[in-house]
Design an enzyme around this catalytic site. Sequence first.
Site, mmCIF file in Angstrom:
data_model
loop_
_atom_site.group_PDB
_atom_site.id
_atom_site.type_symbol
_atom_site.label_atom_id
_atom_site.label_comp_id
_atom_site.label_asym_id
_atom_site.label_seq_id
_atom_site.Cartn_x
_atom_site.Cartn_y
_atom_site.Cartn_z
ATOM 1 C CB SER A 240 13.207 1.929 -15.437
ATOM 2 O OG SER A 240 12.520 1.921 -14.202
ATOM 3 C CG HIS B 269 -3.267 2.338 0.391
ATOM 4 N ND1 HIS B 269 -2.651 2.291 -0.825
ATOM 5 C CD2 HIS B 269 -2.427 1.718 1.256
ATOM 6 C CE1 HIS B 269 -1.484 1.679 -0.717
ATOM 7 N NE2 HIS B 269 -1.323 1.313 0.546
ATOM 8 C CG HIS C 262 11.659 5.917 -9.508
ATOM 9 N ND1 HIS C 262 10.882 6.974 -9.975
ATOM 10 C CD2 HIS C 262 11.523 4.938 -10.432
ATOM 11 C CE1 HIS C 262 10.303 6.630 -11.102
ATOM 12 N NE2 HIS C 262 10.686 5.408 -11.408
#
Length: 297
Positions: free
Chosen positions: A119, A197, A133
């Site tokens: 990761s 959101h 990422h």
Amino acid sequence: MTDDFDTQKQRASTWFRELRDQIVDAFEGLEDSHYAGPLSDAAPGRFDVTETRRTSEDGSDAGGGLMSVMRGGRVFEKIGVNVSTVYGTLGERAQNAMAARKGIPGMKADPRFWASGISLVAHMQNPHCPAVHMNTRMFWTPHAWWFGGGSDLNPCIEYAEDTQHFHDTQKQHLDPHGTAHYPRLKDWADEYFYIPHRNRARGVGGIFMDDHNTGDWETDFALTQDIGRAFLPAFVPLVEKRRAQDWSEADKEAQLVHRGLYAEYNLVYDRGTKFGLETGHDANAVLMSLPPLAKWI
């Protein structure tokens, strides 16, 4: 499923470690070759490497890995490259936090698991260089196995040609496995890295998959490897192109605000963060994706 997959697990774990080593070497090389532009007179950054260990509730070994973090480099403001191989048993909360295969038949009776992966999250000094990422992983239980992962680009100042290069490189690596993979994994990334959101995407997308199991381990592992192999040629040229650009206070402000968006996603929605914390992995390693500085306005 009764086969413990020992050989396959070892091959996957070894590959994730090899990919980690390639990325760490490449990124320290970017630090060394930053000869002109902002911060080029600073010392090149280096990774601090820490071994992480897990223990089961009874104190027995439960695996671990390496946490490699660079802070305050002249190209990378903060980057973490983690690799781990962990195992043990999944409690109910950890099973609920799994990114895939919830409610596997037999899991409650035999909750053993094994997981390995890499990761990476990079936050850049120069606002013109995009954050990025990447992760790839393999998950095994006595009842099922699967692969997952991908990579996505998160610029605060978008350049259309950079976005195109990132996506084109991913496609080039996926197409040999079947031309249906790239559009499917691109759409999956667009959906997964969406922030409800805020009613917007976290960045400009990439590729993502989870719960990938065609029944042919070799084929699925080869696809996962090429997702990992695509990362450096997709990302490094963008850094080489943008790292010497001058930036303004307004550019840095835009970067800090965008990092706030990134932090919101990782703390509220990211399933890997939730699973890592629920399975007792080192909290610093799990949360290394958070930016060093961020801003909310």
